[in-house]
Scaffold this motif. Sequence first.
Motif, PDB file in Angstrom:
ATOM      1  N   GLU A  21       0.844  -1.198   0.000  1.00  0.00           N
ATOM      2  CA  GLU A  21       0.000   0.000   0.000  1.00  0.00           C
ATOM      3  C   GLU A  21       0.873   1.239   0.000  1.00  0.00           C
ATOM      4  O   GLU A  21       1.906   1.267   0.648  1.00  0.00           O
ATOM      5  CB  GLU A  21      -0.904  -0.012   1.236  1.00  0.00           C
ATOM      6  N   LEU A  22       0.391   2.255  -0.740  1.00  0.00           N
ATOM      7  CA  LEU A  22       1.218   3.452  -0.921  1.00  0.00           C
ATOM      8  C   LEU A  22       0.847   4.551   0.053  1.00  0.00           C
ATOM      9  O   LEU A  22      -0.333   4.803   0.288  1.00  0.00           O
ATOM     10  CB  LEU A  22       1.018   4.014  -2.339  1.00  0.00           C
ATOM     11  N   SER A  23       1.868   5.237   0.583  1.00  0.00           N
ATOM     12  CA  SER A  23       1.634   6.521   1.253  1.00  0.00           C
ATOM     13  C   SER A  23       1.628   7.602   0.177  1.00  0.00           C
ATOM     14  O   SER A  23       1.952   7.338  -0.987  1.00  0.00           O
ATOM     15  CB  SER A  23       2.747   6.814   2.255  1.00  0.00           C
ATOM     16  N   GLU A  26       4.746   8.024  -2.160  1.00  0.00           N
ATOM     17  CA  GLU A  26       5.390   6.805  -2.655  1.00  0.00           C
ATOM     18  C   GLU A  26       4.916   6.422  -4.062  1.00  0.00           C
ATOM     19  O   GLU A  26       3.874   6.884  -4.527  1.00  0.00           O
ATOM     20  CB  GLU A  26       5.130   5.646  -1.694  1.00  0.00           C
ATOM     21  N   VAL A  27       5.709   5.567  -4.702  1.00  0.00           N
ATOM     22  CA  VAL A  27       5.398   5.112  -6.057  1.00  0.00           C
ATOM     23  C   VAL A  27       5.441   3.581  -6.084  1.00  0.00           C
ATOM     24  O   VAL A  27       6.298   2.961  -5.452  1.00  0.00           O
ATOM     25  CB  VAL A  27       6.425   5.708  -7.068  1.00  0.00           C
ATOM     26  N   LEU A  28       4.500   2.993  -6.817  1.00  0.00           N
ATOM     27  CA  LEU A  28       4.478   1.540  -6.986  1.00  0.00           C
ATOM     28  C   LEU A  28       4.952   1.213  -8.398  1.00  0.00           C
ATOM     29  O   LEU A  28       4.462   1.786  -9.372  1.00  0.00           O
ATOM     30  CB  LEU A  28       3.051   1.015  -6.779  1.00  0.00           C
ATOM     31  N   GLY A  67       1.399   7.933  -5.328  1.00  0.00           N
ATOM     32  CA  GLY A  67       0.697   8.552  -4.200  1.00  0.00           C
ATOM     33  C   GLY A  67       0.186   9.937  -4.576  1.00  0.00           C
ATOM     34  O   GLY A  67       0.675  10.545  -5.546  1.00  0.00           O
ATOM     35  N   THR A 109      13.703   0.135  -1.217  1.00  0.00           N
ATOM     36  CA  THR A 109      12.483  -0.279  -1.893  1.00  0.00           C
ATOM     37  C   THR A 109      12.021  -1.600  -1.275  1.00  0.00           C
ATOM     38  O   THR A 109      12.831  -2.367  -0.753  1.00  0.00           O
ATOM     39  CB  THR A 109      12.755  -0.466  -3.392  1.00  0.00           C
ATOM     40  N   LYS A 125       7.427  -1.278  -3.973  1.00  0.00           N
ATOM     41  CA  LYS A 125       7.090   0.081  -3.519  1.00  0.00           C
ATOM     42  C   LYS A 125       8.368   0.886  -3.348  1.00  0.00           C
ATOM     43  O   LYS A 125       9.340   0.417  -2.749  1.00  0.00           O
ATOM     44  CB  LYS A 125       6.353  -0.019  -2.188  1.00  0.00           C
TER      45      LYS A 125
END
Length: 348
Positions: A21-23, A26-28, A67, A109, A125
């Motif tokens: 899960e992203l804050s 952040e980038v996925l 995000g 990461t 992430k």
Amino acid sequence: MKAQVFRGVNQLSYEDIPVPELSADEVLVQVRVVGLCQSDIKKIRYPLYEPPRIFGHETAGTIAAVGNEVKNWEIGQRVAVMHHIPCMRCAYCLNDNFSMCDVYKNISTTAGFNASGGGFAEYVKVPGHIVRSGGLIPIPDDISFEEASFVEPTNCCLKAVKKAQIIPGQTVLVTGAGPIGLMFVMLVKHFGAKAIATDLLPSRIEKALNVGAEAAFDARDPDLPAKIQALTDGMGVDVTLLAVPSDKAFFQALDCTRKGGKIVFFAEFPDEMEIAINPNLLYRREIDLMGSYSSSYRLQSLASDIVFNRRIDVKALISDHYPLEKLSQAVEMAIAPTSETYKILIYP
Ligand SMILES: [Zn+2]
Ligand SMILES: [Zn+2]
């Protein structure tokens, strides 16, 4: 998503785990290709890290989500991912010892569990610090994910080449002609110096010549120091890059390196191995011993330039492709390489 989770020494488990899960910052990234590195293999085979973890750090992929607060990055962009970025403020960073920085070591990461690279998963992430500080590198359209996965190892090798201050006209001994040794050969040549490579496998000796070595020899050749003297006007090489963790290779390096030369420890040795040397060998011959671990933030754009402008032929290093599901077999293959095994790439 699927991931290869390190569950203990030599225990890789192909599991379904939640997509990270992203804050907001952040980038996925959807992992398309991840290189299998010797350091991954060590982390899997030896009790160096507490499980569970997901390793893999030579990652190239596509941005799958960003995000709310992330600027300048969009879904669909192709990127190479740096798993660590230093803080640029601490005493280590101010002295260019980026890989000693606590932020560099501790922020990584992750695909889940204790952050450890996370490339051996379908999605990884990228923390805000890494996103903000240059850890995502856009891949040019004409460069494949495979090639882009070499940006990180190229940086690591480049750092050793720069640390040894290799300059045009010098001669460099590269011990070990696996994927890293061959990359050293390419980089040494790229910077205008001559590479001499050694290995135990005839195919790798041949390959070293194919990728640009001036000469290549069997590492067991008892006449190696004499042959190297003959190629260097009786001087010995200016620099030796140790790309194999072997005490024999080190003593050979001492025999083959000129007075005032440098020997760089690049390969990680087994922890239990100790090497006894007579300090006067270093004092009287003024040989510098140095270590080079991981990458340098300052060399990031040069490493990208070398890969993205094909200044070295990283594709010549690729030998095997494995689906993520078969990571254990890939590791076995890397430990006991065939005559044609070089860089192994993994596909989630
Ligand atoms: Zn690596
Ligand atoms: Zn720092």
